[in-house]
Design an enzyme around this catalytic site. Sequence first.
Site, PDB file in Angstrom:
ATOM      1  N   ASP A  66       9.390   2.538  -0.541  1.00 36.44           N
ATOM      2  CA  ASP A  66       8.424   3.280   0.266  1.00 36.44           C
ATOM      3  C   ASP A  66       8.731   2.956   1.734  1.00 36.44           C
ATOM      4  O   ASP A  66       8.388   1.888   2.231  1.00 36.44           O
ATOM      5  CB  ASP A  66       7.009   2.842  -0.111  1.00 36.44           C
ATOM      6  CG  ASP A  66       5.938   3.559   0.706  1.00 36.44           C
ATOM      7  OD1 ASP A  66       6.306   4.178   1.737  1.00 36.44           O
ATOM      8  OD2 ASP A  66       4.759   3.486   0.343  1.00 36.44           O
ATOM      9  N   LYS A 115       4.959   9.974   8.019  1.00 31.00           N
ATOM     10  CA  LYS A 115       4.646  10.477   9.373  1.00 31.00           C
ATOM     11  C   LYS A 115       5.805  10.498  10.373  1.00 31.00           C
ATOM     12  O   LYS A 115       5.849  11.351  11.257  1.00 31.00           O
ATOM     13  CB  LYS A 115       3.492   9.661   9.939  1.00 31.00           C
ATOM     14  CG  LYS A 115       3.549   8.181   9.560  1.00 31.00           C
ATOM     15  CD  LYS A 115       2.155   7.593   9.387  1.00 31.00           C
ATOM     16  CE  LYS A 115       2.172   6.330   8.550  1.00 31.00           C
ATOM     17  NZ  LYS A 115       0.912   5.973   7.969  1.00 31.00           N
ATOM     18  N   TYR A 149       0.864  -1.178   0.000  1.00 33.42           N
ATOM     19  CA  TYR A 149       0.000   0.000   0.000  1.00 33.42           C
ATOM     20  C   TYR A 149       0.903   1.232   0.000  1.00 33.42           C
ATOM     21  O   TYR A 149       1.847   1.310   0.797  1.00 33.42           O
ATOM     22  CB  TYR A 149      -0.878  -0.010   1.246  1.00 33.42           C
ATOM     23  CG  TYR A 149      -1.789   1.191   1.394  1.00 33.42           C
ATOM     24  CD1 TYR A 149      -2.933   1.324   0.619  1.00 33.42           C
ATOM     25  CD2 TYR A 149      -1.495   2.192   2.319  1.00 33.42           C
ATOM     26  CE1 TYR A 149      -3.773   2.419   0.766  1.00 33.42           C
ATOM     27  CE2 TYR A 149      -2.332   3.291   2.471  1.00 33.42           C
ATOM     28  CZ  TYR A 149      -3.468   3.402   1.694  1.00 33.42           C
ATOM     29  OH  TYR A 149      -4.294   4.487   1.843  1.00 33.42           O
TER      30      TYR A 149
HETATM   31  N1  HOZ Z   1      -3.579   3.013   6.156  1.00 32.70           N
HETATM   32  C1  HOZ Z   1      -3.031   3.421   7.394  1.00 32.70           C
HETATM   33  C2  HOZ Z   1      -2.049   2.458   7.922  1.00 32.70           C
HETATM   34  N2  HOZ Z   1      -1.388   1.636   7.005  1.00 32.70           N
HETATM   35  C3  HOZ Z   1      -4.114   3.636   8.383  1.00 32.70           C
HETATM   36  C4  HOZ Z   1      -4.283   5.059   8.654  1.00 32.70           C
HETATM   37  C5  HOZ Z   1      -5.426   5.379   9.615  1.00 32.70           C
HETATM   38  O1  HOZ Z   1      -6.490   4.764   9.490  1.00 32.70           O
HETATM   39  O2  HOZ Z   1      -5.252   6.242  10.459  1.00 32.70           O
END
Ligand code: HOZ
Length: 432
Positions: free
Chosen positions: A240, A268, A145
């Site tokens: 990534d 982040k 992802y």
């Molecule tokens: N897709 C995010 C973690 N791989 C989740 C982000 C969220 O729901 O805060």
Amino acid sequence: MKIAPISEELFQRAQHSIPGGVNSPVRAFRAVGGNPRFMVSAKGPYMFDEDGNRYIELINSWGPMILGHAAEIVQEAVQQAIPNSLSFGAPTRKEIEIAELIVDMVPSIEKVRMVNSGTEATMSAVRVARGYTGRNKMIKFEGCYHGHGDSFLIAAGSGAITLGVPDSPGVTKGVAADTLTAPFNDLEAVKTLVEANKDQVAAIILEPVAGNMGLVLPDAGFLQGLRDLCTKEGIVLIFDEVMTGFRLAPGGAQQLFGVTPDMTTLGKIIGGGMPVGAYGGKKEIMNFVAPAGPVYQAGTLSGNPIAMSAGMAMLQYLQGHPEVYTNLEQTTTKMVNGMKQNMQELGMNFTINHVGSMFSIFFTEQPVTDFESAKSSDTAMFGRYFNSMLQRGVYLAPSQYESLFVSTAITDELVQEYLQANREALQEAVQQ
Ligand code: HOZ
């Protein structure tokens, strides 16, 4: 037993004004059942919800809270920056300082551009790779992802697979046609794709350690094999490292595995939890980015002074305290070994994948090395396990297809508390 009537009420209210009641799909608990908990605060290893429940935290804002929540060094840096205004939309000294620090810490990055999220970072990196190579196609891996940019929502992991939409509606056929996919850890499949699309592939992008189909490690030689292939074929290799950068090692997974990509995307973690992303890499590629070069990418909030201050404090701390990584590894190993012991004593043999301070349990007995094997996990059992852990005050990722993240705030005492909960939750998950 944790009860959460206020969270339930808030979730009902939220549905009226927010799609699905949440601002990011995984949070809605749809894959595990029950209502999401609405959080009020977090400190160190704990999060506290609206109902006054306390949870041991193993998401840590999906990675960045390496030092636990509300780390003083990060908070102080933010507090010092606030009186000087929240945003300028003009360059600052701090942006140079953090860029220099990232270049110093991450082996492959010679120049870096700040953006506001991992999604922006991956979208921009692929655009630059296309501009640089003059080619259109991209290869990504099933179950990886890379945020919600159109071209990545093909065979996507994380919330996309959690909700059963790995290929999202709204992505045009034209965009989808330029995204080729291969199974993670299958070098031969990648070679076949490259051969069939000779001189058309601009980039191969992957999470060097996949964290969005649960945690899946690269097989020996896989990353180096991709490196060699990309060098031979003139393809830009993009790691990534939104979740692994600065978490698995000061220089991320690329340092840990000793493989150098052409470009890296970060997220982040470099904001210490604030909304930040970045992409960087070789000078000759990054010099294609506007205004140095023709590939356009911009943002008013890019390099935001508060986010830069938080990120700088976090990265400087990590650079100056390499023992953080040893400590995290030790704590996580204790947790993983304890879980294995629990399972052995209970006559269970589920799969746990682990590297550094990241781990996942899969409710399958087969090794999990790619998306197909990840999908062999019994997700209904995962849902029961998740809810049993929640009831015992441990907050896990509310999806099988996510990794867990350990912080330095997890003490030996909390490891024992966690393992006791794990033992009971495993029993409950299997019995029902
Ligand atoms: N897709 C995010 C973690 N791989 C989740 C982000 C969220 O729901 O805060």
